[in-house]
Scaffold this active site. Structure first.
Site, PDB file in Angstrom:
ATOM      1  N   SER A   1      -5.618   3.360   4.864  1.00 27.32           N
ATOM      2  CA  SER A   1      -5.169   2.488   3.776  1.00 27.32           C
ATOM      3  C   SER A   1      -6.328   1.792   3.084  1.00 27.32           C
ATOM      4  CB  SER A   1      -4.168   1.449   4.298  1.00 27.32           C
ATOM      5  OG  SER A   1      -3.382   0.941   3.250  1.00 27.32           O
TER       6      SER A   1
ATOM      7  N   LYS B   1      -0.074   3.761  -2.625  1.00 23.11           N
ATOM      8  CA  LYS B   1      -1.089   4.806  -2.504  1.00 23.11           C
ATOM      9  C   LYS B   1      -0.493   6.214  -2.430  1.00 23.11           C
ATOM     10  CE  LYS B   1      -4.231   1.421  -0.608  1.00 23.11           C
ATOM     11  NZ  LYS B   1      -4.593   0.638   0.571  1.00 23.11           N
TER      12      LYS B   1
ATOM     13  N   SER C   1       0.786  -1.239   0.000  1.00 22.25           N
ATOM     14  CA  SER C   1       0.000   0.000   0.000  1.00 22.25           C
ATOM     15  C   SER C   1       0.816   1.286   0.000  1.00 22.25           C
ATOM     16  CB  SER C   1      -0.959   0.014   1.202  1.00 22.25           C
ATOM     17  OG  SER C   1      -2.074  -0.789   0.937  1.00 22.25           O
TER      18      SER C   1
ATOM     19  N   LYS D   1       3.325   6.586   4.890  1.00 22.98           N
ATOM     20  CA  LYS D   1       2.416   5.510   4.496  1.00 22.98           C
ATOM     21  C   LYS D   1       2.948   4.128   4.849  1.00 22.98           C
ATOM     22  CE  LYS D   1      -1.338   3.950   2.761  1.00 22.98           C
ATOM     23  NZ  LYS D   1      -1.255   2.848   3.747  1.00 22.98           N
TER      24      LYS D   1
END
Length: 409
Positions: free
Chosen positions: A146, A94, A91, A247
């Site tokens: 997320s 992202k 993720s 992140k």
């Protein structure tokens, strides 16, 4: 009553129940993804992350499959481990999803959630088909919790489809010069051909953090959005001194991943750790390499952009010389050892120049090196233009020489 017999029957019932549940899952049409499946909850463990003050110059050994620490301002790499190896990135994908959405969309856009978005597995913010959220609200769900469903909703809104959005992601990667990065999805679930490197994730993050909205979102620890409370999955926020982003990520192939931004000592550093075995390991890896960088490097201004480097003689020009200045200043983190052993080398391509000479003409470079290794190099240019002499200028020169000779008599 036979106690052992009763325990045996109960034990067999538990086994049968477990097998039944497993068969139900296998026969189900639902696909379960590993990505961030436990990352959408606040961290239950408490990480003690007081900043280390160790000035050990030897780079630390960590358990991550790949890692890097990069200076936000200069892009200088302060630590690396397998930084250019292609890896699954989960993720952390992202980050690109968010920056493409911010650059191509409007924060107040109304985004309608499709069935495809609502039915995605893994980490979600529990969007329902037909829901309408603003793009800004979805970006918070994307980056704090997320949300894979938020990723698909954003992708379909901006790119027309998940596949169309992936094209935009890859276009942006090429624009940024990311040669070892390829995107297939906006969420990062394990997919063949979806990868990046620790180095290029840091470069991407360095670019994204220049966007103030992105920086604000990824630095948010918790927020109430659309009547829901979102708490960041980033365990560094609120536990590591100076942490202000970015992140998390987790899939079976990628392992635990974490991109962190932290600001201390007038420096903003970006760290990336990929393929860690647990949240604790990735957090401690991140802490270790960030502490190493903060404790051993200090920001230093090596060159001011307004500094006059020297002058070059000019032939047949209205000025006898032209001033040479750097194309830009240089500021970067360096160690005390580097500071003490720094060499400044100037190379000019010309001994003299013939007019006319334009402003900003490249005439050489200046570099800073330690033990023969170049840390930084900047082009040198002419500060101003110099016009060629006209006939009138030559006439004035002759008159000037004549006048001086007359004064000597």
């Amino acid at each position: 009553m036979d106690v052992m017999g009763l325990l045996g029957r109960l034990f067999n019932k538990k086994i049968i129940a477990a097998i039944t549940c497993l068969l139900l899952v296998i026969s189900s049409n639902t696909v379960f993804f590993a990505d961030d499946f436990s990352e959408d909850e606040p961290l239950k463990e408490i990480f003690i992350m007081e900043a280390s003050t160790s000035t050990e110059l030897k780079p630390p050994k960590i358990e991550a499959g790949a890692a890097i620490v990069m200076d936000m301002k200069s892009g200088r790499v302060l630590y690396e481990k397998n930084a250019h190896a292609r890896k699954a990135i989960a993720s952390t994908t992202k980050i690109m999803t968010a920056i493409v959405a911010l650059e191509r969309g409007n924060l107040e856009d109304k985004v309608k959630v499709s069935k495809r978005a609502a039915n995605i597995g893994g980490s979600t913010i529990n969007l329902k088909a037909g829901d309408e959220w603003t793009l800004k609200e979805l970006l918070y769900g994307l980056m704090l919790r997320s949300g894979n469903d938020a990723a698909i909703a954003i992708a379909e809104h901006i790119g027309g489809s998940v596949e169309g959005f992936a094209v935009l992601m890859n276009e942006k990667a090429r624009e940024l010069g990311l040669k070892n990065t390829q995107f297939k999805t906006p969420h990062g679930l394990d997919t063949p051909g979806h990868y990046s490197t620790a180095y290029e994730l840091a470069q991407l993050t360095r670019y994204a953090l220049k966007n103030p909205v992105f920086s604000e979102i990824v630095g948010t620890q918790s927020i109430s959005v659309a009547g829901r409370n979102f708490h960041s999955t980033n365990e560094m926020l609120g536990s590591y001194p100076g942490a202000d982003g970015v992140k998390t990520g987790y899939t079976g192939q990628a392992g635990r991943c974490l991109v962190t931004s932290a600001t201390r000592n007038n420096m903003r550093l970006i760290s990336v750790v990929l393929n860690c075995s647990s949240r604790a390991v990735r957090a401690n890896n991140s802490r270790t390499i960030l502490d190493y960088a903060f404790n051993n490097y200090m920001p230093s201004k090596l060159l001011d952009e307004s500094e006059n480097i020297g002058k070059i003689p000019v032939l047949k020009g209205k000025a006898e010389t032209v001033t040479v200045v750097p194309e830009k200043g240089i500021e970067m983190p360096i160690t005390e050892e580097e500071k003490n052993n720094m060499k400044r080398n100037i190379c000019l391509y010309y001994d003299k120049l013939k007019a006319p000479i334009p402003a900003n003409m490249e005439v050489g470079y200046i570099e800073f090196a330690v033990n023969g290794n170049t840390l930084a190099r900047v082009a040198l240019k002419t500060k101003k233009s110099v016009e060629s002499k006209s006939i009138i200028d030559y006439y004035r020169d002759v008159l000037g020489i004549w006048y001086k000779l007359m004064k000597l008599k």
